[in-house]
Design an enzyme around this catalytic site. Sequence first.
Site, mmCIF file in Angstrom:
data_model
loop_
_atom_site.group_PDB
_atom_site.id
_atom_site.type_symbol
_atom_site.label_atom_id
_atom_site.label_comp_id
_atom_site.label_asym_id
_atom_site.label_seq_id
_atom_site.Cartn_x
_atom_site.Cartn_y
_atom_site.Cartn_z
ATOM 1 N N GLN A 67 -15.332 3.060 -7.925
ATOM 2 C CA GLN A 67 -14.709 1.905 -7.264
ATOM 3 C C GLN A 67 -13.268 2.250 -6.901
ATOM 4 O OE1 GLN A 67 -15.769 -1.882 -9.682
ATOM 5 N NE2 GLN A 67 -16.157 -0.165 -11.023
ATOM 6 N N CYS A 82 -8.862 1.203 12.203
ATOM 7 C CA CYS A 82 -8.269 0.279 13.177
ATOM 8 C C CYS A 82 -8.512 -1.156 12.707
ATOM 9 C CB CYS A 82 -8.916 0.497 14.542
ATOM 10 S SG CYS A 82 -8.335 -0.696 15.751
ATOM 11 N N CYS A 138 -6.272 2.919 19.966
ATOM 12 C CA CYS A 138 -5.908 1.762 20.811
ATOM 13 C C CYS A 138 -4.520 1.213 20.519
ATOM 14 C CB CYS A 138 -6.943 0.651 20.650
ATOM 15 S SG CYS A 138 -6.778 -0.206 19.070
ATOM 16 N N HIS A 177 -15.381 1.603 -2.644
ATOM 17 C CA HIS A 177 -14.323 0.746 -2.118
ATOM 18 C C HIS A 177 -13.405 1.471 -1.142
ATOM 19 C CE1 HIS A 177 -14.834 -2.168 -5.794
ATOM 20 N NE2 HIS A 177 -15.826 -2.235 -4.917
ATOM 21 N N ASN A 192 -15.234 2.462 -22.292
ATOM 22 C CA ASN A 192 -14.143 1.632 -21.770
ATOM 23 C C ASN A 192 -13.191 1.291 -22.914
ATOM 24 O OD1 ASN A 192 -13.394 0.306 -19.168
ATOM 25 N ND2 ASN A 192 -13.272 -1.504 -20.479
ATOM 26 N N VAL A 218 -9.934 3.915 -5.263
ATOM 27 C CA VAL A 218 -9.542 4.350 -3.926
ATOM 28 C C VAL A 218 -8.511 5.474 -4.005
ATOM 29 C CG1 VAL A 218 -10.034 2.074 -2.927
ATOM 30 C CG2 VAL A 218 -7.722 2.564 -3.752
ATOM 31 N N TYR A 231 0.835 -1.221 0.000
ATOM 32 C CA TYR A 231 0.000 0.000 0.000
ATOM 33 C C TYR A 231 0.860 1.258 0.000
ATOM 34 C CZ TYR A 231 -4.416 -2.277 -0.130
ATOM 35 O OH TYR A 231 -5.481 -2.992 -0.591
ATOM 36 N N THR A 233 -14.232 0.580 -16.313
ATOM 37 C CA THR A 233 -14.283 -0.570 -15.391
ATOM 38 C C THR A 233 -14.462 -1.862 -16.168
ATOM 39 O OG1 THR A 233 -15.491 -1.633 -13.575
ATOM 40 C CG2 THR A 233 -16.741 -0.053 -14.890
#
Length: 257
Positions: free
Chosen positions: A111, A137, A165, A129, A227, A113, A77, A202
């Site tokens: 969709q 968390c 936490c 998404h 597309n 991110v 990521y 997509t």
Amino acid sequence: MERSNLAGPRPAEPLAGLADRLRTARRISVLTGAGISAASGVPTFRGEDGLWRQYRPEELATARAFERDPALLWEWYGWRRETIARCSPNAAHDVLARWSRGGDRTTVVTQNVDDLHLKADTERLVRLHGSIWELSCSIGCCAEGRSGWRDERVPMPGVPRCRHCDAPARPAVVWFGEMLAEADLRAAVQATACDVFLTVGTSSVVYPAAGLVEQAHANGAFTAEINAEATPATVVVDLAIHAPAEVVLPEIDRLLL
Ligand code: OAD
């Protein structure tokens, strides 16, 4: 279904017809996928240079993979965040953002991110998404930990921790096998009650997003696919335009003037 390919003779007519429908539509909905960000430099998942040709989704995009090795997931990521951080919205994002700001008739459901629609100032955006720029968390410790927070650090220094936490934090994206946020899914389904529904960039293979165009069609909307290549949606839509989104959307936008 009508087909059009911008690489061949200029298909002014299908685009002009679509522009006419968009001009008179009371409600327009657009579903976007990774292809709309390809011209910005964000790798797609499928297709020739797709990420899933080099990596296995189940090793990198599941909660199990995160539990097994959070550092490996964050390496992946972190790399994607660094790539996306260098990218800017392209002409296709800009057209949709402009439509979304001209009154409240256009809804964009994505969709993606990468948040490039947000960067382009798109209004009424549904991010099905999640966002790679938000964390949550991993054990869902409390309401705030579950709903997430924004963290745009690049590079990410190791595995980030939950600010409530101290458990490992995860990217606030939907992984394979996970449910979409209820409110986002509801908003996306509501968007299928429209006059024109466009599915843009997509591969139309990941559900429930891939089912939205069928639902819009069943609701009586005029449906069009923009597309680079044919997809399972091609046989569902009223008009299929197989050409780059960053070329087609500005072309339609010009016809709307
Ligand atoms: P895909 O990578 O599956 O599909 C992208 C599509 O865009 C392909 O059909 C390409 O041919 C097309 N394309 C490429 N460049 C284009 C361009 N310039 N203009 C128009 N089209 C172009 O991406 P998605 O359909 O978004 O899920 O993938 C759906 C989901 O699968 C993603 O959201 C992600 C992935 O696994 C999650 O992360 C949950």
